[in-house]
Write a protein that holds these residues in place. Structure first.
Motif, PDB file in Angstrom:
ATOM      1  N   ALA A  66      46.991  41.989  40.662  1.00 51.06           N
ATOM      2  CA  ALA A  66      47.541  40.316  40.737  1.00 51.06           C
ATOM      3  C   ALA A  66      46.396  39.734  41.354  1.00 51.06           C
ATOM      4  N   ILE A  96      55.656  44.724  41.672  1.00 47.68           N
ATOM      5  CA  ILE A  96      54.618  45.061  42.324  1.00 47.68           C
ATOM      6  C   ILE A  96      55.168  45.607  43.763  1.00 47.68           C
ATOM      7  N   VAL A 128      50.732  38.144  46.515  1.00 48.63           N
ATOM      8  CA  VAL A 128      51.986  38.752  45.846  1.00 48.63           C
ATOM      9  C   VAL A 128      53.243  38.386  46.610  1.00 48.63           C
ATOM     10  N   GLY A 137      49.277  47.439  42.701  1.00 45.81           N
ATOM     11  CA  GLY A 137      49.662  46.182  42.189  1.00 45.81           C
ATOM     12  C   GLY A 137      49.109  45.123  42.623  1.00 45.81           C
ATOM     13  N   TYR A 138      48.944  44.758  44.017  1.00 47.79           N
ATOM     14  CA  TYR A 138      48.269  43.872  44.660  1.00 47.79           C
ATOM     15  C   TYR A 138      46.833  43.947  44.123  1.00 47.79           C
TER      16      TYR A 138
END
Length: 330
Positions: free
Chosen positions: A184, A175, A192, A180-181
């Motif tokens: 997740a 991440i 994260v 990506g955060y």
């Protein structure tokens, strides 16, 4: 008001304890001042006086809480005493069992304990031991990787395991940005943990050549070529540097033990020789053949294109994630 905070921190963003000393006081304080959870890395040997000074130095740079990461596979009892005595906010553990006894020690000192694990089984053990949170690391992560599964399958299973208990699940592995955060969070994580993205910051203690390689190179590989003698059976994800590509098929009976010295480094105040195939990344003090040294990085490295202040990394993560959610998940 903060967004997706954990453990009382403003944001659900954790800066991994980058080893052996890449996440020093400057980086940790910068992350803490920006609302994230910064983690120092304890020495991989008993050095309680040095660690105490490391914690005190960090406190001169921030009045915010922060934590310390400890690799349980290495000697750590004296270091642990200092961490608890100094009452840092969070003790992060890795590569070893988070036992009920260890949790009790931390809690008696008023310290939260957050193990990093790589499997559902290890997560269950940490939950049963009374851990305050869990960092679940996928195989996408850089550095030493204890698990074999990817985050997309691991995180939901651990979230299901936690159920309605107040134990934040924090995703780690590959991440590097707001996308990506959000991914997740969609998997059920409450935060994260980023390593490679914080390595490539102005405040990290990584050697400038290492930082430049993180910007220049896009590909990584999961391997066991480096550091076999010092830390056997500890696979890791590294940048595909020209040196690694040449030696990625190193015979299994070879290690750094009988290889020539290719550089020197001062790590946590101790002068160290670096042999070829050692598992030691180059820090600011490192001299010698840096191009032939190990350079850990996660799979998201190809998305990192500039060295930023740590505060800017956090700002872009939070604002970018808020924007993505606002635009796509109304």
């Amino acid at each position: 008001m903060g967004w997706r905070g954990i453990f009382g921190f403003e944001y659900g963003i954790v800066q991994a304890p980058l080893g052996p000393d890449i996440s020093g006081p400057q980086l940790v304080a910068a992350v803490a001042n920006a609302g994230g959870l910064g983690l120092l890395r304890a020495p991989d040997w008993e050095s309680p006086d040095y660690l105490r000074e490391l914690i005190k130095k960090t406190r001169t740079l921030t009045d915010k809480p922060f934590g310390v990461g400890v690799v349980l596979a290495f000697p750590h009892e004296e270091n642990l005493k200092v961490i608890l005595d100094e009452k840092v906010a969070v003790l992060q553990t890795y590569w070893g069992d988070c036992t009920a006894e260890l949790v009790a020690k931390a809690h008696s000192a008023g310290v939260k304990i957050v193990p990093q694990v790589g499997s559902v089984e290890s997560a269950k053990q940490a939950i049963d031991a009374g851990a305050d949170g869990i960092i679940i690391q996928g195989r996408e992560a850089g550095g030493h990787v204890i698990g074999q599964e990817s985050l997309i399958s691991l995180v939901p299973r651990v979230v299901n395991l936690v159920g309605d208990r107040d134990i934040p699940v924090i995703a780690a592995g590959g991440i590097v940005d707001a996308r990506g955060y959000v991914a997740a969070l969609a998997l059920g994580a409450q935060g994260v943990c980023l390593g490679t993205r914080f390595l490539a910051t102005e405040e990290s203690y990584a050697n400038p050549i290492y930082k430049r390689k993180v910007i220049e190179l896009d590909d990584t590989e999961y391997t066991d070529v480096f550091g076999r003698a010092r830390w056997p059976s500890a696979p890791h994800r590294v940048l595909q540097t020209p040196f690694f590509k040449e030696w990625r098929s190193l015979p299994t009976d070879e290690s750094e033990a009988n290889k020539p010295v290719i550089g020197h480094s001062t790590i946590h105040g101790v002068e160290k020789e670096i042999r070829r195939f050692a598992g030691t990344v180059p820090n600011v003090t490192t001299t010698g053949d840096l191009e032939s040294m190990v350079m850990y990085a996660g799979e998201g490295v190809g998305l990192i294109k500039e060295i930023l202040p740590a505060s800017e990394v956090i700002k872009r993560l939070v604002e970018g994630a808020q924007l993505i959610i606002q635009q796509n998940f109304k």
